[in-house]
Design a protein around this motif. Structure first.
Motif, mmCIF file in Angstrom:
data_model
loop_
_atom_site.group_PDB
_atom_site.id
_atom_site.type_symbol
_atom_site.label_atom_id
_atom_site.label_comp_id
_atom_site.label_asym_id
_atom_site.label_seq_id
_atom_site.Cartn_x
_atom_site.Cartn_y
_atom_site.Cartn_z
ATOM 1 N N GLY A 228 34.627 5.699 -17.730
ATOM 2 C CA GLY A 228 33.305 5.471 -17.160
ATOM 3 C C GLY A 228 32.462 4.567 -18.035
ATOM 4 O O GLY A 228 31.792 3.652 -17.536
ATOM 5 N N LEU A 229 32.483 4.815 -19.344
ATOM 6 C CA LEU A 229 31.713 3.968 -20.256
ATOM 7 C C LEU A 229 32.245 2.540 -20.246
ATOM 8 O O LEU A 229 31.465 1.578 -20.194
ATOM 9 C CB LEU A 229 31.755 4.531 -21.674
ATOM 10 N N GLN A 230 33.565 2.391 -20.284
ATOM 11 C CA GLN A 230 34.120 1.042 -20.233
ATOM 12 C C GLN A 230 33.691 0.320 -18.955
ATOM 13 O O GLN A 230 33.251 -0.833 -18.995
ATOM 14 C CB GLN A 230 35.650 1.064 -20.303
ATOM 15 N N ALA A 231 33.806 1.022 -17.826
ATOM 16 C CA ALA A 231 33.419 0.412 -16.546
ATOM 17 C C ALA A 231 31.953 -0.011 -16.568
ATOM 18 O O ALA A 231 31.604 -1.125 -16.143
ATOM 19 C CB ALA A 231 33.671 1.390 -15.404
ATOM 20 N N LEU A 232 31.087 0.855 -17.075
ATOM 21 C CA LEU A 232 29.657 0.547 -17.114
ATOM 22 C C LEU A 232 29.382 -0.707 -17.934
ATOM 23 O O LEU A 232 28.638 -1.600 -17.505
ATOM 24 C CB LEU A 232 28.893 1.739 -17.703
ATOM 25 N N LEU A 233 30.009 -0.801 -19.107
ATOM 26 C CA LEU A 233 29.769 -1.965 -19.967
ATOM 27 C C LEU A 233 30.382 -3.229 -19.383
ATOM 28 O O LEU A 233 29.825 -4.324 -19.552
ATOM 29 C CB LEU A 233 30.321 -1.701 -21.372
ATOM 30 N N ALA A 287 30.247 7.664 -16.074
ATOM 31 C CA ALA A 287 30.988 7.285 -14.866
ATOM 32 C C ALA A 287 30.046 7.172 -13.666
ATOM 33 O O ALA A 287 30.217 6.292 -12.812
ATOM 34 C CB ALA A 287 32.093 8.299 -14.582
ATOM 35 N N LEU A 288 29.042 8.041 -13.593
ATOM 36 C CA LEU A 288 28.072 7.959 -12.498
ATOM 37 C C LEU A 288 27.245 6.678 -12.596
ATOM 38 O O LEU A 288 26.986 6.008 -11.584
ATOM 39 C CB LEU A 288 27.153 9.179 -12.516
ATOM 40 N N GLN A 289 26.839 6.316 -13.814
ATOM 41 C CA GLN A 289 26.117 5.054 -13.988
ATOM 42 C C GLN A 289 26.998 3.868 -13.618
ATOM 43 O O GLN A 289 26.526 2.882 -13.038
ATOM 44 C CB GLN A 289 25.635 4.926 -15.433
ATOM 45 N N ALA A 290 28.282 3.977 -13.944
ATOM 46 C CA ALA A 290 29.214 2.908 -13.577
ATOM 47 C C ALA A 290 29.363 2.820 -12.060
ATOM 48 O O ALA A 290 29.447 1.725 -11.493
ATOM 49 C CB ALA A 290 30.573 3.157 -14.227
ATOM 50 N N ALA A 291 29.386 3.976 -11.393
ATOM 51 C CA ALA A 291 29.487 3.982 -9.931
ATOM 52 C C ALA A 291 28.255 3.333 -9.298
ATOM 53 O O ALA A 291 28.361 2.626 -8.292
ATOM 54 C CB ALA A 291 29.653 5.412 -9.424
ATOM 55 N N ILE A 292 27.086 3.558 -9.898
ATOM 56 C CA ILE A 292 25.862 2.906 -9.412
ATOM 57 C C ILE A 292 25.968 1.394 -9.608
ATOM 58 O O ILE A 292 25.646 0.608 -8.705
ATOM 59 C CB ILE A 292 24.632 3.464 -10.146
ATOM 60 N N ALA A 293 26.437 0.986 -10.794
ATOM 61 C CA ALA A 293 26.595 -0.446 -11.061
ATOM 62 C C ALA A 293 27.609 -1.073 -10.112
ATOM 63 O O ALA A 293 27.468 -2.231 -9.711
ATOM 64 C CB ALA A 293 27.024 -0.660 -12.510
ATOM 65 N N ALA A 294 28.631 -0.302 -9.732
ATOM 66 C CA ALA A 294 29.646 -0.814 -8.804
ATOM 67 C C ALA A 294 29.055 -1.110 -7.436
ATOM 68 O O ALA A 294 29.482 -2.049 -6.756
ATOM 69 C CB ALA A 294 30.802 0.182 -8.684
ATOM 70 N N CYS A 295 28.072 -0.307 -7.022
ATOM 71 C CA CYS A 295 27.417 -0.563 -5.729
ATOM 72 C C CYS A 295 26.751 -1.932 -5.725
ATOM 73 O O CYS A 295 26.712 -2.614 -4.695
ATOM 74 C CB CYS A 295 26.377 0.516 -5.444
ATOM 75 N N HIS A 296 26.226 -2.342 -6.859
ATOM 76 C CA HIS A 296 25.611 -3.667 -6.969
ATOM 77 C C HIS A 296 26.693 -4.747 -7.109
ATOM 78 O O HIS A 296 26.529 -5.855 -6.597
ATOM 79 C CB HIS A 296 24.683 -3.722 -8.178
ATOM 80 N N ALA A 297 27.779 -4.412 -7.811
ATOM 81 C CA ALA A 297 28.796 -5.423 -8.107
ATOM 82 C C ALA A 297 29.609 -5.822 -6.887
ATOM 83 O O ALA A 297 30.131 -6.932 -6.820
ATOM 84 C CB ALA A 297 29.738 -4.894 -9.199
ATOM 85 N N ARG A 298 29.720 -4.928 -5.914
ATOM 86 C CA ARG A 298 30.598 -5.184 -4.772
ATOM 87 C C ARG A 298 29.961 -6.087 -3.714
ATOM 88 O O ARG A 298 30.650 -6.590 -2.841
ATOM 89 C CB ARG A 298 30.992 -3.863 -4.107
ATOM 90 N N VAL A 299 28.646 -6.286 -3.754
ATOM 91 C CA VAL A 299 27.964 -6.995 -2.670
ATOM 92 C C VAL A 299 27.913 -8.490 -2.947
ATOM 93 O O VAL A 299 28.027 -8.943 -4.092
ATOM 94 C CB VAL A 299 26.535 -6.454 -2.462
ATOM 95 N N GLU A 300 27.736 -9.256 -1.884
ATOM 96 C CA GLU A 300 27.638 -10.708 -1.990
ATOM 97 C C GLU A 300 26.206 -11.166 -2.252
ATOM 98 O O GLU A 300 25.978 -12.204 -2.850
ATOM 99 C CB GLU A 300 28.159 -11.364 -0.705
ATOM 100 N N THR A 301 25.222 -10.396 -1.777
ATOM 101 C CA THR A 301 23.819 -10.709 -2.021
ATOM 102 C C THR A 301 23.085 -9.432 -2.393
ATOM 103 O O THR A 301 23.531 -8.324 -2.055
ATOM 104 C CB THR A 301 23.142 -11.320 -0.769
ATOM 105 N N ALA A 302 21.963 -9.591 -3.091
ATOM 106 C CA ALA A 302 21.202 -8.421 -3.546
ATOM 107 C C ALA A 302 20.667 -7.595 -2.391
ATOM 108 O O ALA A 302 20.439 -6.388 -2.524
ATOM 109 C CB ALA A 302 20.051 -8.876 -4.447
#
Length: 456
Positions: A228-233, A287-302
């Motif tokens: 989770g930490l690796q994913a977040l960073l 890991a939860l913070q990483a999951a939140i960051a993933a929601c932003h990372a997967r999209v094409e626009t903000a």
């Protein structure tokens, strides 16, 4: 020493120094002595490699020399054997656990409650990361002598602390792992603080924190939080370029272009998060913070961000921590789903928090919500307070840009209102002229059809 050979030595040392020092520390059971022996191996490389070709496996060469020096130390009664305590033999020194286990032992040894967070980070940079003392001093803008003193004090504390150079017992492993994760996270955040203060978007500290997070996830693959930490960073680093425009000016999240993110790092983040989830254990705070960051990372626009999922993840994260910044982000996510008015009570409650009342981000979010509610004067006041409390010029510039946008928006609304009023006035005048012309054409005895209607 030839420039090419010196560069090779420095590069190999940065990669291998942690494992070399860890292997020696297991042998001599003294971190300060292990660091000195590892430095002797480095000096030997600088002397030998300048006159001979670089070994085919330079890391193994350094490890062999360092272990040989450690074995010699075992024979010296001046350093070992006093008090009748058991010591390792030279055979043990060569054939004990592999270097990955040694590195993990060293990480846990450094990240213990006896050392402050600053001391832990300084030791990590010096011993695990192989940064010269003058580089650490440069990064923190401190005198080199002050950094050397901090390192010496930290080593002395470890020498006096009755914690063996070994992996923690299962009963204390979770707490100690939390300290390790916090150290790496703090190191990464320190890097971003340096970025904000100095301007460049690259930081040795953040890069080193990411490298350590990757190593830790490999050393402890059964722990969801290491992945989770690796994913977040990975996610955080991938967005560095997107946080500014092409001229280097900071951008608000809504204005950032996800296409400018580093897709390689984003992919690594998604892979690490998948590994955390695949373990089938509850996701922890990283890991939860990483999951939140993933929601932003997967999209094409903000504007495509899935705020409903993000809100649920923040609600889970709040179960682990009552950190007011997490609650602030949760409030903002709610505003994206239910509107700014629904989040204002949460923001007002956070204003009562002693630490948050002086936190720039709280007032920036409040300003954004007020602007969305059309309360422009209050919004500008909130943003001006956020600027006054901001800790970096980069943040102040970002907030000033928001105020400038509000002023432009107010002017645009004002101009639009004036144009509409003018057009309405012209329409009324034109309507009046048309009506008078019609009446003149009919003559004084003729009336509008509406006037001929009589009540029943």
């Amino acid at each position: 020493m030839a420039y090419e050979v010196q560069g090779t030595v420095e590069a190999v040392w940065r990669i291998e120094c942690g494992r070399i020092t860890a292997a020696v520390a297991r042998i001599v059971q003294n971190l300060s002595l292990a660091d000195a022996i590892a430095q002797q191996a480095l000096q030997a490389a600088m002397g030998c490699w300048s006159n001979e070709t670089v070994p085919e496996n330079p890391g193994l060469w350094l490890m062999s020399v360092a272990k040989g020096l450690a074995t010699e130390q075992l024979q010296t009664a001046e350093h070992y054997g006093r008090g009748g305590s058991p010591r390792l033999t030279s055979t043990d020194a060569v054939d004990a656990a592999d270097t990955d286990d040694d590195l993990l032992r060293l990480i846990f040894t450094i990240c213990q409650p006896a050392l402050s967070s600053d001391a832990q980070i300084t030791l990590v940079l010096k011993i695990l990361s192989g940064l010269p003392t003058h580089d650490i001093a440069r990064i923190y803008a401190l005198p080199e002598a002050a950094v050397e003193e901090q390192i010496a004090l930290a080593k002395g504390t470890l020498a006096r602390t009755p914690i063996p150079f070994a992996l923690p017992q299962e009963s204390e492993r979770t707490a100690r792992l939390t300290s390790v994760l916090e150290m790496i996270s703090t190191l990464f955040n320190e890097g971003h603080a340096v970025v904000n203060k100095l301007g460049p978007l690259k930081s040795e500290l953040s890069e080193e924190a990411l490298r350590l997070a990757r190593i830790l996830s490999q050393l402890l693959p059964e722990e969801p939080e290491t992945h989770g930490l690796q994913a977040l960073l990975e996610f955080q680093t991938s967005r560095l370029r997107a946080r500014t425009d092409t001229a280097g000016r900071p951008l608000l999240p809504i204005d950032q272009n996800p296409a400018r993110c580093d897709r390689l790092l984003t992919g690594r983040g998604l892979a690490a998060l998948s590994q955390a989830r695949a373990l089938g254990k509850p996701l922890g705070p990283y890991a939860l913070q990483a999951a939140i960051a993933a929601c932003h990372a997967r999209v094409e626009t903000a504007t495509m961000v899935t705020w409903l999922s993000i809100t649920g993840l923040y609600e889970n994260l709040i179960q682990y921590t009552q950190c007011p910044l997490v609650q602030l982000n949760h409030a903002f996510a709610i505003s994206e789903i239910h509107g700014p008015a629904s989040a204002m009570p949460l923001i007002e409650a956070l204003q009562q928090h002693p630490a948050m009342s002086k936190h720039s981000m709280l007032h920036a979010v409040r300003g954004d919500l007020l602007a969305r509610l059309g309360r422009m004067t209050e919004a500008r006041d909130a943003f001006e307070l956020a600027i006054a409390l901001a800790s970096s010029q980069r943040d102040r510039d970002l907030l000033q840009n928001r105020i400038d946008d509000l002023i432009a928006e107010e002017r645009s609304h004002s101009l639009k209102a004036k144009v509409i009023a003018m057009l309405n006035e012209k329409a009324l005048l034109r309507s009046g002229s048309t009506l008078k012309a019609t009446e003149d054409h009919r003559g004084p005895c003729q009336k509008s059809p509406l006037t001929t209607l009589k009540p029943p």
